[in-house]
Design a protein around this motif. Structure first.
Motif, short mmCIF file in Angstrom:
data_model
loop_
_atom_site.label_atom_id
_atom_site.label_comp_id
_atom_site.label_asym_id
_atom_site.label_seq_id
_atom_site.Cartn_x
_atom_site.Cartn_y
_atom_site.Cartn_z
N SER A 130 5.43 -1.90 4.68
CA SER A 130 6.63 -1.89 3.83
C SER A 130 6.27 -1.87 2.35
O SER A 130 5.35 -2.56 1.90
N THR A 131 7.02 -1.09 1.59
CA THR A 131 6.93 -1.10 0.14
C THR A 131 7.83 -2.21 -0.38
O THR A 131 9.04 -2.19 -0.17
N ASP A 132 7.25 -3.21 -1.04
CA ASP A 132 8.00 -4.32 -1.62
C ASP A 132 8.14 -4.05 -3.11
O ASP A 132 7.19 -4.18 -3.88
N LEU A 133 9.34 -3.66 -3.53
CA LEU A 133 9.54 -3.28 -4.93
C LEU A 133 9.50 -4.48 -5.87
O LEU A 133 9.16 -4.34 -7.04
N PHE A 134 9.83 -5.67 -5.38
CA PHE A 134 9.80 -6.85 -6.24
C PHE A 134 8.37 -7.34 -6.45
O PHE A 134 7.95 -7.57 -7.59
N ALA A 135 7.62 -7.48 -5.38
CA ALA A 135 6.25 -7.98 -5.49
C ALA A 135 5.27 -6.90 -5.93
O ALA A 135 4.16 -7.20 -6.36
N GLY A 136 5.68 -5.63 -5.80
CA GLY A 136 4.79 -4.54 -6.20
C GLY A 136 3.62 -4.36 -5.27
O GLY A 136 2.54 -3.96 -5.70
N ILE A 137 3.81 -4.62 -3.99
CA ILE A 137 2.73 -4.42 -3.02
C ILE A 137 3.20 -3.49 -1.91
O ILE A 137 4.39 -3.20 -1.77
#
Length: 290
Positions: A130-137
């Motif tokens: 998964s692309t986590d837009l908040f954590a940037g990972i």
């Protein structure tokens, strides 16, 4: 097998079931915003649980499959086209080698899920694609020219198709009150459960901001940061609620007046800016919420 990205649309990211168990490292589970639609796409495509799909916001995606592939689109009323030919709603489509697949802009709903048999074999980060837009990972957002690997087709197709998600309706979003409902006045609780709120343009996969009546607090002191979950309805000092979505932070320092049920959290993930939202208490409240 590979897929070439020709156009990524407004916002397309890789999503799976998420990466639970890393809150101690400051990483929230993330995963698909509309989990029911994601699971249905994967199952229709013949994948096992957890295979990575593309979460496509407001359509605009255009890709080319370099080898024959099997794909399916769920989540909204967006149309999937293969070399310009329209396919049916949630139709499992055999795509020939070299064909161009596109996702139109939906008329209703926000996020569509494109699954391919075998799943997108982008790198795992903390056990998830998964692309986590908040954590940037997680995997980078696909961009034009990217060549995306596709995993091998499973030997046996997945079974047990999950039920279709609830269609976009004006029905209230079901919630369980708490854990900090006692930080709000009785009038604020009544307003929260009866008034209409409007989805603000200032929202994303982290949080859905709502405009509408102000929810007044019964307490004005500061709250120590607490753990957050998807569907938490946090109320900052301005009194306008925020629904935390899949890419929410691990903790929050504002009181949570209620938490959406999983089905309601999926529905909230399909709400466009300007949509009108109401809340109602869940039919089967949590212990202590009767």
């Amino acid at each position: 097998m590979t897929m070439t990205v020709l156009r990524a649309g407004p916002l397309t990211v890789f999503k799976d079931e998420g990466r639970p168990g890393h809150a101690g490292q400051g990483v929230a589970p993330s995963g698909a915003v509309d989990r029911a639609a994601y699971a249905r796409a994967n199952t229709l495509a013949g994948n096992p649980r957890g295979a990575a799909a593309l979460e496509c916001t407001l359509g605009g995606l255009r890709v080319r499959f370099e080898e024959p592939a099997t794909v399916v689109l769920t989540g909204t009323d967006a149309v999937l086209t293969v070399d310009g030919a329209r396919t049916g709603v949630e139709e499992v489509v055999a795509v020939p080698a070299g064909a161009v697949v596109a996702v139109t802009m939906p008329r209703r709903g926000l996020r569509s899920y494109l699954a391919v048999r075998g799943g997108f074999a982008v790198p795992l980060v903390l056990g998830s694609r998964s692309t986590d837009l908040f954590a940037g990972i997680g995997p980078a957002r696909p961009a034009p020219g990217d060549s995306v690997p596709i995993g091998p087709a499973p030997a046996e197709s997945a079974r047990g198709l999950p039920p279709a998600g609830e269609p976009a309706t004006d029905a209230p979003l079901e919630v369980d009150l708490g854990p900090r409902a006692d930080w709000f006045t009785a009038a604020a609780i009544e307003t929260f459960l009866s008034a209409e709120f409007t989805v603000s343009p200032a929202g994303d996969s982290v949080g859905l901001r709502l405009d509408g009546p102000v929810l007044a607090r019964a307490r004005t002191d500061e709250l120590l940061s607490e753990g957050m979950v998807r569907g938490s309805v946090q109320v900052p000092p301005d009194g306008h609620p925020i629904i935390f979505q899949a890419d929410h932070p691990v903790t929050g320092g504002y009181p949570v007046i209620a938490v959406l049920t999983p089905a309601a959290a999926d529905r909230a993930g399909q709400a466009r800016p300007g949509a009108r939202i109401r809340f109602a208490r869940a039919a089967d409240p949590l212990p202590g919420q009767e």
